[in-house]
Write a protein that holds these residues in place. Structure first.
Motif, short mmCIF file in Angstrom:
data_model
loop_
_atom_site.label_atom_id
_atom_site.label_comp_id
_atom_site.label_asym_id
_atom_site.label_seq_id
_atom_site.Cartn_x
_atom_site.Cartn_y
_atom_site.Cartn_z
N LYS A 1 0.81 -0.83 -0.02
CA LYS A 1 -0.10 0.08 -0.23
C LYS A 1 1.12 0.62 0.33
CE LYS A 1 -3.99 -1.86 0.40
NZ LYS A 1 -5.21 -2.01 -0.45
N PHE A 2 2.18 1.17 0.36
CA PHE A 2 2.45 2.74 0.41
C PHE A 2 4.33 1.76 0.12
CE2 PHE A 2 -0.45 2.64 3.60
CZ PHE A 2 -0.83 3.57 3.49
N PRO A 3 4.18 1.97 -1.08
CA PRO A 3 5.17 1.62 -1.84
C PRO A 3 6.68 2.45 -1.66
CG PRO A 3 4.43 1.92 -3.64
CD PRO A 3 3.08 2.01 -2.13
N GLU A 4 6.36 3.72 -1.98
CA GLU A 4 7.44 4.87 -1.98
C GLU A 4 7.78 4.48 -0.21
OE1 GLU A 4 6.09 8.58 -2.72
OE2 GLU A 4 4.96 7.85 -5.44
N GLN A 5 6.88 5.23 0.62
CA GLN A 5 7.86 5.41 2.43
C GLN A 5 8.60 3.88 2.21
OE1 GLN A 5 4.91 5.21 0.67
NE2 GLN A 5 3.71 6.96 1.80
N THR A 6 8.14 2.51 1.82
CA THR A 6 8.71 1.00 1.99
C THR A 6 9.83 2.09 1.54
OG1 THR A 6 6.81 0.33 2.30
CG2 THR A 6 8.90 -1.24 1.98
N ALA A 7 10.09 2.35 0.25
CA ALA A 7 11.71 2.78 -0.59
C ALA A 7 12.35 3.61 0.30
CB ALA A 7 11.30 2.98 -1.83
N ARG A 8 11.71 4.24 0.62
CA ARG A 8 12.52 4.90 1.59
C ARG A 8 12.86 4.74 2.62
NH1 ARG A 8 8.92 8.92 -0.13
NH2 ARG A 8 7.83 9.05 2.25
N PHE A 9 12.63 4.05 2.94
CA PHE A 9 12.91 3.22 4.93
C PHE A 9 13.90 2.27 4.29
CE2 PHE A 9 12.60 0.51 8.52
CZ PHE A 9 12.84 1.83 9.66
N TYR A 10 13.94 1.96 3.39
CA TYR A 10 15.13 0.04 3.14
C TYR A 10 16.39 0.53 2.30
CZ TYR A 10 12.33 -4.41 3.85
OH TYR A 10 11.74 -5.14 4.21
N GLU A 11 16.55 2.05 2.36
CA GLU A 11 17.34 2.63 1.67
C GLU A 11 18.87 2.47 3.11
OE1 GLU A 11 16.88 6.84 0.25
OE2 GLU A 11 16.08 5.90 -1.08
N ASN A 12 17.81 2.02 4.32
CA ASN A 12 18.94 2.65 5.40
C ASN A 12 19.29 1.06 5.73
OD1 ASN A 12 18.18 5.63 6.54
ND2 ASN A 12 16.07 4.30 6.78
N PHE A 13 18.66 0.15 5.11
CA PHE A 13 19.52 -1.31 5.10
C PHE A 13 20.23 -1.31 4.13
CE2 PHE A 13 15.08 -0.87 6.47
CZ PHE A 13 15.03 -1.05 8.07
N GLY A 14 21.60 -2.61 4.65
CA GLY A 14 22.22 -2.83 3.62
C GLY A 14 23.83 -3.39 4.37
N LEU A 15 24.45 -3.35 3.40
CA LEU A 15 25.78 -3.81 4.11
C LEU A 15 26.68 -2.08 3.69
CD1 LEU A 15 27.63 -5.92 5.50
CD2 LEU A 15 28.61 -6.93 2.86
N PHE A 16 27.50 -1.69 4.63
CA PHE A 16 27.75 -0.03 4.89
C PHE A 16 29.29 -0.46 5.28
CE2 PHE A 16 23.66 0.57 5.05
CZ PHE A 16 23.54 1.56 4.11
N ALA A 17 30.42 0.25 4.64
CA ALA A 17 31.58 -0.01 5.45
C ALA A 17 31.58 1.58 6.46
CB ALA A 17 32.87 0.87 4.62
N TYR A 18 32.20 0.71 7.20
CA TYR A 18 32.58 1.83 8.69
C TYR A 18 33.28 2.73 8.62
CZ TYR A 18 33.74 2.83 13.56
OH TYR A 18 33.79 3.76 14.65
N SER A 19 32.45 3.95 9.01
CA SER A 19 33.62 5.73 8.80
C SER A 19 33.63 5.91 10.84
CB SER A 19 33.02 6.53 8.18
OG SER A 19 31.64 6.82 9.05
#
Length: 361
Positions: free
Chosen positions: A55-73
């Motif tokens: 029902k809320f694909p745009e909000q879901t997509a934005r939220f999922y930008e915070n997930f994944g594998l990131f290099a530590y700084s």
């Protein structure tokens, strides 16, 4: 007139204890009934999450930008690039962690010239879904030229890692041979409830902490508490859950170096109790030695039962896997409460020493 008003106010004051008692009773009855329908509840929660995402694909997509594998700084955020010439360590958090669990370990590993990667995932969803996301993210790491990694997992992150490495549907070993993902050399689990935790039922409070932390970092989303999982992980973490039963029935990955670190909040260490038992047995008559043994066993059982306050020592154990206990709670054994504290959490040097010794072999 004043007396009449006073009489009208008295019953209203007495309603609050009944209201609070009713809420607590309702919560208790819900938990009792839910125990018999855990998998059905899990399915309903999953359906709710999927409906919200559709029902809320745009909000879901934005939220999922915070997930994944990131290099530590150095600031602990998801920015930064990794040095391909260094050995890589992947850190994966647990249930409802707001991102601060690695504030002491990540800098210590970076100081030892490791590449440090942070795995962030929707931690309230089913563990199997988190493991599949982890698998997909490790494919991207392989594409960056990383061929071999070690994993350090806190709490539920250890279950996600074990599911990743042992799930027949994922078949991580075959994916390694096909050069789809990096080889995993070491898995260190810190405070992992390998046999579950009854306190997972109280995840509502940790969920509030998680969402407040996202708010302060500018990552808040009004649907965040559902998109990042509708509480299915809570059911997976309960002792005797279908997920844990299936996971613990599988053999450990062949050739994988594993280590478990568990926290103990008791004033006594198991090693201290055993020393006391040996010392006391030498000082008492032979007929009294059995009572010393019994007392010592009870003290060890009480210490194990306390565990780190959330996970008992016995729940953290796995047959055939080296196990070590440290003083501290579920959080304090791996991180400080404040970033300004100079205290060294007891699990940190153990992890660093274990990983550096593996690199020299």
């Amino acid at each position: 007139m004043l007396m009449k008003d006073a009489k009208n106010k008295r019953p209203k004051k007495r309603r609050w204890p009944w209201i609070i008692g009713g809420v607590l009773l309702g919560f208790g009855l819900w938990q009792l009934v839910a125990n018999f329908y855990l998998e059905e509840e899990k399915q309903l929660r999953r359906q709710l999450r999927q409906t919200v995402k559709e029902k809320f694909p745009e909000q879901t997509a934005r939220f999922y930008e915070n997930f994944g594998l990131f290099a530590y700084s150095t600031d602990g955020e998801k920015s930064g690039e990794a040095n391909a010439d260094r050995k890589s360590i992947v850190l994966i958090h647990g249930l409802d962690d707001p991102g601060k669990i690695w504030q002491n370990l990540a800098p210590a590993l970076e100081k030892e010239k490791f590449n440090v990667w942070l795995m962030r995932y929707p931690n309230d969803q089913p563990v199997v879904e988190s493991a599949r996301l982890f698998f997909e993210e490790l494919k991207t790491l392989k594409e960056r030229g990383v061929d071999r990694i070690s994993i350090v997992a806190h709490s539920m992150g250890g279950l996600v890692s074990r599911e990743l490495l042992t799930c027949p549907q994922i078949d991580y070993r075959a994916a390694t041979k096909n050069r789809q993902v990096p080889e995993v050399a070491v898995l260190i689990m810190v405070g992992t409830p390998n046999h579950g935790s009854q306190l997972a039922r109280l995840r509502v409070f940790t969920e509030m902490r998680d969402q407040l932390a996202r708010l302060t970092k500018g990552e808040a989303n009004w649907l965040g508490s559902i998109i990042d999982g509708a509480g299915e992980a809570k059911i997976d973490l309960l002792p005797g859950s279908r997920f844990l039963t299936e996971l613990n029935a599988r053999p450990h990955p062949a050739g994988l170096d594993m280590l478990i670190i568990a926290g103990v909040t008791s004033p006594w260490k198991e090693s201290d109790i055993k020393f006391w038992i040996r010392d006391t047995r030498q000082k008492v008559p032979e007929e009294s030695q059995k009572w010393v043994d019994m007392l010592g066993e009870n003290m060890i059982a009480m210490t194990d039962g306390l565990g780190d306050g959330l996970v008992t020592v016995e729940s953290s154990r796995l047959e055939g896997v080296p196990h070590q206990t440290v003083d501290g709670t579920h959080l304090s054994m791996i991180r400080n409460i404040t970033s300004s504290s100079r205290r060294i959490p007891p699990a940190v040097p153990i992890i660093v020493d274990h990983l550096t010794s593996q690199e020299t072999q």
